[in-house]
Design a protein around this motif. Structure first.
Motif, PDB file in Angstrom:
ATOM      1  N   ALA A 143       0.835  -1.205   0.000  1.00  0.00           N
ATOM      2  CA  ALA A 143       0.000   0.000   0.000  1.00  0.00           C
ATOM      3  C   ALA A 143       0.865   1.249   0.000  1.00  0.00           C
ATOM      4  CB  ALA A 143      -0.941  -0.001   1.207  1.00  0.00           C
ATOM      5  N   LEU A 189      -1.428   1.804  -4.141  1.00  0.00           N
ATOM      6  CA  LEU A 189      -2.740   2.399  -3.912  1.00  0.00           C
ATOM      7  C   LEU A 189      -3.297   3.059  -5.166  1.00  0.00           C
ATOM      8  CD1 LEU A 189      -2.526   3.913  -0.321  1.00  0.00           C
ATOM      9  CD2 LEU A 189      -3.784   1.901  -1.081  1.00  0.00           C
ATOM     10  N   GLN A 197      -6.776   1.794  -6.799  1.00  0.00           N
ATOM     11  CA  GLN A 197      -7.950   2.648  -6.984  1.00  0.00           C
ATOM     12  C   GLN A 197      -8.379   2.698  -8.447  1.00  0.00           C
ATOM     13  OE1 GLN A 197      -7.536   6.886  -6.199  1.00  0.00           O
ATOM     14  NE2 GLN A 197      -9.616   6.976  -5.417  1.00  0.00           N
ATOM     15  N   VAL A 205      -6.272  -4.718  -0.816  1.00  0.00           N
ATOM     16  CA  VAL A 205      -4.872  -4.327  -0.656  1.00  0.00           C
ATOM     17  C   VAL A 205      -4.376  -4.864   0.682  1.00  0.00           C
ATOM     18  CG1 VAL A 205      -3.242  -2.412  -0.456  1.00  0.00           C
ATOM     19  CG2 VAL A 205      -5.165  -2.249  -2.047  1.00  0.00           C
ATOM     20  N   GLU A 242      -1.117  -4.769   3.346  1.00  0.00           N
ATOM     21  CA  GLU A 242       0.067  -3.990   3.701  1.00  0.00           C
ATOM     22  C   GLU A 242       0.579  -4.430   5.064  1.00  0.00           C
ATOM     23  OE1 GLU A 242       3.158  -2.001   4.211  1.00  0.00           O
ATOM     24  OE2 GLU A 242       2.172  -1.610   2.287  1.00  0.00           O
ATOM     25  N   PRO A 299      -0.231   2.133   5.523  1.00  0.00           N
ATOM     26  CA  PRO A 299      -0.266   2.600   4.130  1.00  0.00           C
ATOM     27  C   PRO A 299       0.445   3.943   3.991  1.00  0.00           C
ATOM     28  CG  PRO A 299      -2.436   1.888   4.862  1.00  0.00           C
ATOM     29  CD  PRO A 299      -1.571   1.946   6.080  1.00  0.00           C
ATOM     30  N   LEU A 358      -7.371   7.790   2.534  1.00  0.00           N
ATOM     31  CA  LEU A 358      -7.821   6.416   2.793  1.00  0.00           C
ATOM     32  C   LEU A 358      -9.319   6.366   3.064  1.00  0.00           C
ATOM     33  CD1 LEU A 358      -4.948   4.931   4.989  1.00  0.00           C
ATOM     34  CD2 LEU A 358      -5.316   4.705   2.527  1.00  0.00           C
ATOM     35  N   LEU A 363     -10.884   6.211  -0.289  1.00  0.00           N
ATOM     36  CA  LEU A 363     -10.671   4.916  -0.932  1.00  0.00           C
ATOM     37  C   LEU A 363     -11.579   3.852  -0.334  1.00  0.00           C
ATOM     38  CD1 LEU A 363      -6.780   4.902  -1.231  1.00  0.00           C
ATOM     39  CD2 LEU A 363      -8.406   5.046  -3.091  1.00  0.00           C
ATOM     40  N   LEU A 384      -8.992  -2.757   2.562  1.00  0.00           N
ATOM     41  CA  LEU A 384      -7.616  -2.479   2.955  1.00  0.00           C
ATOM     42  C   LEU A 384      -7.276  -3.253   4.223  1.00  0.00           C
ATOM     43  CD1 LEU A 384      -5.051  -0.840   2.442  1.00  0.00           C
ATOM     44  CD2 LEU A 384      -6.095   1.068   3.685  1.00  0.00           C
ATOM     45  N   THR A 421      -3.198   9.105  -5.910  1.00  0.00           N
ATOM     46  CA  THR A 421      -4.531   8.601  -5.648  1.00  0.00           C
ATOM     47  C   THR A 421      -5.516   9.737  -5.924  1.00  0.00           C
ATOM     48  OG1 THR A 421      -4.149   9.201  -3.334  1.00  0.00           O
ATOM     49  CG2 THR A 421      -3.866   6.875  -3.924  1.00  0.00           C
TER      50      THR A 421
END
Length: 472
Positions: free
Chosen positions: A179, A184, A188, A199, A201, A205, A218, A221, A228, A345
């Motif tokens: 991440a 990321l 996305q 994702v 990690e 992130p 985040l 997202l 995540l 992002t």
């Protein structure tokens, strides 16, 4: 060119850094040889930053169609054809290629040599049997993906950030390991193009970026549907039927499984310098990386490492590092420019200068933080993009030491911040900007007003200095 002709500079690698260095050197009258064994333009142009931007643009357009009701329009689920998206990306790369072509470079007086390069000594480079002796050498060979050693990895098909653009069918469930900024952004983009995306990690992130700005991104997202898994490791990977794989993950004592259709490793990069013979060139290493001094100079004073190979992130940073090294070689190096960091992002994250953590370590409590939400601009409301905010780190006189932003306009706004820091401007100086109505840059003026509010000197260094400048 005869082998015994005087060559001022030999650059290995024709990616963004190599091309920028070659063009800068040729413009200053140096005789330049540019060596490349693969595609002119390098990873960034052919498989990395440029196609990633194109994929994100397609994803952004799909997101706009899906959320058109926010602007009072009829919204619908966009019809997405991955094969067409892929074809458009390849066509776009072809359209842009003339700007980085051999013909374009040769037209500037740069000699192109095709083949693999290897140093045969401290002052000699071999390319396909040709010995190139130059006054200086730049290594601009870029970086390559780092792949974690996970049980089962080599038994399944997987993608890296350089091969993910080969997809011509939408993934049913894309699992991204890593991440960071690349992981990321690609996650996305595929999410907005209709794929389910998870994702994984191991730590936080976007570790190293401002936590406030990261959390804002985040939230968006996750709101869009990204799954995540943080502080989570991958235990093993195995095939689990037709076009499926099982990823065993663990967070603390808890173990679970993800069943995905496609797997992307975005777990970092390392300099691509193997096989160059740097040991024969007497370049001192620091582990797997060349030990570098200012401007990317190595222990061999003739050899510089620039671009991604020197650890710079982003095309803009890679190009700048090469241009700075050329200026150092020619004796034209001036003050070092501030290079912003950007995470692509949506909303994007950008930062320049000192972070809050760095300011605390350096200044203790002798600084202030000024925050302003982008929702205080007309642009945010008119475009239905009110998420995000700016964050300024200023000293007690209001001088800008660092600044960041999370929001759709982050890549444009951060250039203003970098200039303000480099020129030692205060928020009061920035408050004098006249910004067109409807521009996100209005937030800079708003932040200056916020800082000045309640201060007897209006946030400046004092009215006395202004008065002195007016007196004869």
């Amino acid at each position: 060119m005869a082998q015994d002709d005087k060559i001022d500079l030999c650059i290995v690698g024709a990616g963004p850094a190599g091309i920028a260095g070659a063009e800068r050197a040729a413009a200053q009258g140096l005789r330049v040889v540019l060596v490349e064994s693969g595609e002119i333009g390098g990873v960034a142009h052919n498989w990395g930053a440029l196609p990633s931007q194109a994929l994100s643009a397609a994803a952004e357009r799909a997101h706009q169609i899906r959320t058109a009701r926010d602007l009072g329009l009829g919204a619908d689920e966009p019809r997405i054809n991955f094969a067409r998206v892929n074809a458009r990306i390849r066509a776009m790369i072809d359209d842009v290629s003339p700007t980085v072509s051999s013909e374009h470079l040769i037209g500037q007086g740069i000699e192109i040599v095709r083949g693999r390069a290897k140093f045969t000594g401290p002052a000699a480079l071999d390319v396909g049997g040709r010995s190139i002796k130059a006054s200086y050498y730049f290594v601009a060979t870029g970086s390559r993906p780092v792949l974690p050693d996970i049980p089962g990895r080599n038994a399944i098909a997987y993608f890296t950030p350089e091969t993910i653009f080969e997809l011509t069918r939408r993934p049913t469930h894309l699992v991204v390991i890593g991440a960071g900024a690349t992981g990321l952004a690609l996650a996305q983009a595929h999410l907005r193009l209709g794929a389910k995306v998870s994702v994984v990690e191991m730590v936080e992130p976007l570790a190293g970026e401002d936590s406030e700005l990261v959390e804002c991104a985040l939230r968006r997202l996750r709101a869009e549907g990204l799954q995540l898994h943080t502080h989570t490791g991958v235990v093993s990977i195995s095939a689990s039927g037709d076009d499926e794989m099982t990823i065993d993950i663990k967070s603390g004592p808890d173990e679970t499984q993800l069943v995905g259709s496609h797997l992307l490793f975005a777990t970092g990069r390392e300099p691509d310098v193997d096989g160059l013979g740097l040991e024969l060139a007497r370049v001192r290493m620091a582990g797997r990386r060349p030990a570098l001094e200012k401007f990317g100079r190595t222990s061999n004073r003739r050899i510089f490492i620039v671009g991604d190979a020197a650890g710079h992130n982003g095309v803009h940073a890679a190009r700048h590092s090469a241009e700075r090294a050329i200026d150092a070689v020619t004796g034209n190096a001036g003050a070092e420019a501030l290079v912003p960091r950007i995470v692509y992002t949506q909303p994007a994250i950008a930062w320049a200068g000192l972070t809050e953590y760095e300011a605390r370590a350096k200044l203790g409590d002798r600084f202030e933080i000024v925050r302003c939400p982008l929702s205080q601009t007309a642009a945010a409301w008119a475009r239905a993009e009110s998420h995000g905010h700016v964050k300024f780190i200023v000293d007690r006189a209001g001088r800008v030491l660092g600044a960041g932003v999370v929001g759709s306009a982050a890549p444009e706004l951060v250039s203003i911040f970098a200039l303000a820091i480099a020129q030692k401007l205060t928020l009061s100086n920035l408050g004098a900007l006249v910004v067109p109505y409807g521009a996100f840059a209005q937030i800079v003026v708003t932040a200056a007003a916020e800082f000045a509010r309640g201060r007897p000197d209006g946030g400046s260094k004092g009215w006395q200095n202004k008065l002195k400048r007016l007196l004869p």
